[in-house]
Design a protein around this motif. Structure first.
Motif, mmCIF file in Angstrom:
data_model
loop_
_atom_site.group_PDB
_atom_site.id
_atom_site.type_symbol
_atom_site.label_atom_id
_atom_site.label_comp_id
_atom_site.label_asym_id
_atom_site.label_seq_id
_atom_site.Cartn_x
_atom_site.Cartn_y
_atom_site.Cartn_z
ATOM 1 N N SER A 67 -16.032 -6.060 -7.218
ATOM 2 C CA SER A 67 -14.995 -5.279 -7.888
ATOM 3 C C SER A 67 -14.291 -6.072 -8.984
ATOM 4 N N MET A 68 -14.400 -7.401 -8.949
ATOM 5 C CA MET A 68 -13.757 -8.230 -9.964
ATOM 6 C C MET A 68 -14.600 -8.416 -11.212
ATOM 7 N N ILE A 69 -15.906 -8.185 -11.120
ATOM 8 C CA ILE A 69 -16.801 -8.508 -12.231
ATOM 9 C C ILE A 69 -16.447 -7.751 -13.506
ATOM 10 N N PRO A 70 -16.230 -6.424 -13.487
ATOM 11 C CA PRO A 70 -15.904 -5.731 -14.746
ATOM 12 C C PRO A 70 -14.632 -6.236 -15.400
ATOM 13 N N LEU A 71 -13.607 -6.546 -14.609
ATOM 14 C CA LEU A 71 -12.354 -7.029 -15.188
ATOM 15 C C LEU A 71 -12.550 -8.379 -15.874
ATOM 16 N N VAL A 72 -13.312 -9.257 -15.255
ATOM 17 C CA VAL A 72 -13.588 -10.559 -15.869
ATOM 18 C C VAL A 72 -14.402 -10.388 -17.146
ATOM 19 N N ALA A 73 -15.389 -9.478 -17.117
ATOM 20 C CA ALA A 73 -16.211 -9.238 -18.299
ATOM 21 C C ALA A 73 -15.379 -8.664 -19.441
ATOM 22 N N ILE A 74 -14.509 -7.704 -19.140
ATOM 23 C CA ILE A 74 -13.652 -7.117 -20.171
ATOM 24 C C ILE A 74 -12.763 -8.185 -20.795
ATOM 25 N N TYR A 75 -12.208 -9.046 -19.976
ATOM 26 C CA TYR A 75 -11.328 -10.103 -20.488
ATOM 27 C C TYR A 75 -12.096 -11.073 -21.381
ATOM 28 N N LEU A 76 -13.286 -11.478 -20.961
ATOM 29 C CA LEU A 76 -14.048 -12.437 -21.745
ATOM 30 C C LEU A 76 -14.505 -11.850 -23.073
ATOM 31 N N VAL A 77 -14.810 -10.557 -23.095
ATOM 32 C CA VAL A 77 -15.308 -9.932 -24.318
ATOM 33 C C VAL A 77 -14.193 -9.709 -25.334
ATOM 34 N N PHE A 78 -13.042 -9.225 -24.870
ATOM 35 C CA PHE A 78 -11.995 -8.799 -25.790
ATOM 36 C C PHE A 78 -10.887 -9.832 -25.977
ATOM 37 N N GLN A 79 -10.911 -10.930 -25.250
ATOM 38 C CA GLN A 79 -9.834 -11.903 -25.363
ATOM 39 C C GLN A 79 -9.723 -12.466 -26.776
ATOM 40 N N LEU A 115 -6.743 -2.696 -28.684
ATOM 41 C CA LEU A 115 -7.487 -3.591 -27.805
ATOM 42 C C LEU A 115 -6.625 -4.059 -26.637
ATOM 43 N N THR A 116 -5.368 -4.374 -26.915
ATOM 44 C CA THR A 116 -4.477 -4.815 -25.848
ATOM 45 C C THR A 116 -4.265 -3.716 -24.815
ATOM 46 N N LEU A 117 -3.984 -2.503 -25.292
ATOM 47 C CA LEU A 117 -3.773 -1.392 -24.371
ATOM 48 C C LEU A 117 -5.057 -1.046 -23.628
ATOM 49 N N ALA A 118 -6.205 -1.196 -24.280
ATOM 50 C CA ALA A 118 -7.474 -0.912 -23.605
ATOM 51 C C ALA A 118 -7.681 -1.852 -22.423
ATOM 52 N N ILE A 119 -7.401 -3.138 -22.605
ATOM 53 C CA ILE A 119 -7.558 -4.095 -21.512
ATOM 54 C C ILE A 119 -6.591 -3.786 -20.382
ATOM 55 N N VAL A 120 -5.328 -3.545 -20.739
ATOM 56 C CA VAL A 120 -4.304 -3.295 -19.715
ATOM 57 C C VAL A 120 -4.584 -1.993 -18.975
ATOM 58 N N SER A 121 -4.926 -0.934 -19.729
ATOM 59 C CA SER A 121 -5.168 0.362 -19.104
ATOM 60 C C SER A 121 -6.400 0.323 -18.203
ATOM 61 N N PHE A 122 -7.458 -0.335 -18.655
ATOM 62 C CA PHE A 122 -8.656 -0.444 -17.827
ATOM 63 C C PHE A 122 -8.350 -1.186 -16.536
ATOM 64 N N GLN A 123 -7.556 -2.236 -16.638
ATOM 65 C CA GLN A 123 -7.180 -2.986 -15.437
ATOM 66 C C GLN A 123 -6.342 -2.127 -14.501
ATOM 67 N N TRP A 124 -5.411 -1.355 -15.047
ATOM 68 C CA TRP A 124 -4.599 -0.470 -14.207
ATOM 69 C C TRP A 124 -5.465 0.502 -13.432
ATOM 70 N N ARG A 125 -6.339 1.194 -14.129
ATOM 71 C CA ARG A 125 -7.142 2.242 -13.490
ATOM 72 C C ARG A 125 -8.184 1.668 -12.554
ATOM 73 N N TRP A 126 -8.719 0.500 -12.880
ATOM 74 C CA TRP A 126 -9.724 -0.103 -12.009
ATOM 75 C C TRP A 126 -9.101 -0.557 -10.695
ATOM 76 N N ASN A 127 -7.884 -1.057 -10.730
ATOM 77 C CA ASN A 127 -7.220 -1.562 -9.535
ATOM 78 C C ASN A 127 -6.352 -0.522 -8.844
ATOM 79 N N ASP A 128 -6.284 0.683 -9.384
ATOM 80 C CA ASP A 128 -5.411 1.707 -8.801
ATOM 81 C C ASP A 128 -5.909 2.081 -7.404
ATOM 82 N N TYR A 129 -4.984 2.092 -6.462
ATOM 83 C CA TYR A 129 -5.342 2.381 -5.076
ATOM 84 C C TYR A 129 -4.555 3.557 -4.498
ATOM 85 N N LEU A 130 -3.255 3.605 -4.717
ATOM 86 C CA LEU A 130 -2.409 4.580 -4.028
ATOM 87 C C LEU A 130 -2.693 6.005 -4.472
#
Length: 290
Positions: free
Chosen positions: A264-276, A210-225
């Motif tokens: 663009s922030m909505i999915p990250l907030v939802a993921i955090y609230l669900v899995f926190q 669960l921890t890696l899922a939150i972190v990895s999703f955040q990485w890929r969602w915010n990835d720009y370069l």
């Protein structure tokens, strides 16, 4: 005949609690102050997305909009194709997160429980990659992805993100704490390596997953370069590239830009609230005590 009297009840506990009260008040005050410092810019950002473009730079500045509007959201979703960017980013983030968890769990299990000398060398090489800035790997990574035919595709964004040193190290450190007797008992009962891994090790590692899922999703969602380098077709753009494309060479539609940024922030907030609650309340060492 003497009557026995009860000894007086000690008041040390009450005094201790009274003495802890100023410390608790001070700690709570500091936490609320930090929450306000970090939360106020975010609140201003979200409320500004509901302001008309002409009211964003009026003086004096106001926190709440004088006239509430959602035109920035509707224009960003329809005129700037944010809906397509949203779907592309969701595909990339979900696919990369699932594959990252599978690959990291398998690699971490092998590095923790197999005693081959070359696995130790492999683990050292994986950890060594954390000492290199990610930008130094981009040229060679681009050549590899282009040569295997994944340039200008969402697969080219997902595949390089599957193997992460952080995820592998997290699972390895957790599986090291699992007693070997548990694995030996499973093998004696006739359980194969794959079944042991899927039925015993992965359920125990649920907090890490669960921890890696939150972190990895955040990485890929915010990835720009990396998406900016590997994607050339606007129909394949991810959300971060799409939001950046709203900024024009001559002018900036700030209302649309703020609306797209909030979306663009909505999915990250939802993921955090669900899995926190699952991550914070999980006992990593559950079931591992002898």
């Amino acid at each position: 005949m003497a009557v026995a009297t009860k000894p007086p009840v000690p008041r040390r506990r009450k005094t201790a609690r009274t003495g802890d009260l100023p410390r608790k008040i001070g700690t709570s005050s500091i936490m609320w102050l930090l929450a306000a410092v970090y939360g106020f810019p975010g609140l201003w950002f979200v409320l500004s997305s509901f302001k008309p473009a002409g009211d964003l730079f009026t003086y004096p500045l106001t926190l709440f909009p004088k006239k509430w509007t959602v035109s920035g959201y509707t224009q960003a979703w329809s005129q700037f194709d944010v809906a397509r960017y949203f779907v592309n980013t969701l595909i990339v983030a979900v696919a990369a997160t699932v594959l990252t968890i599978v690959a990291s769990a398998a690699a971490g299990y092998a590095l923790a429980k197999y005693r081959n000398w070359w696995l130790k060398v492999f683990a050292a090489c994986i950890l060594a990659t954390t000492m290199l800035p990610g930008e130094t790997l981009l040229p060679s990574l681009f050549v590899v992805v282009r040569n295997i035919g994944l340039y200008n595709s969402l697969s080219g964004v997902v595949v390089p993100a599957v193997i992460t040193a952080t995820g592998t190290f997290m699972f390895r450190q957790f599986f090291v704490t699992v007693p070997n007797d548990l694995l030996e008992a499973a093998r004696i009962d006739g359980s194969g390596e794959m079944r042991t891994f899927l039925r015993i090790m992965l359920p125990l590692a649920r907090p890490i997953i669960l921890t890696l899922a939150i972190v990895s999703f955040q990485w890929r969602w915010n990835d720009y370069l990396w998406p900016l380098i590997i994607l050339n077709d606007p129909r394949q753009f991810t959300l971060q590239i799409g939001v950046a494309s709203i900024v024009g060479a001559q002018n900036v539609n700030w209302s649309v830009l703020l609306g797209a940024s909030v979306l663009s922030m909505i999915p990250l907030v939802a993921i955090y609230l669900v899995f926190q609650k699952y991550v914070m309340s999980a006992d990593i060492n559950a079931g591992l005590k002898d």
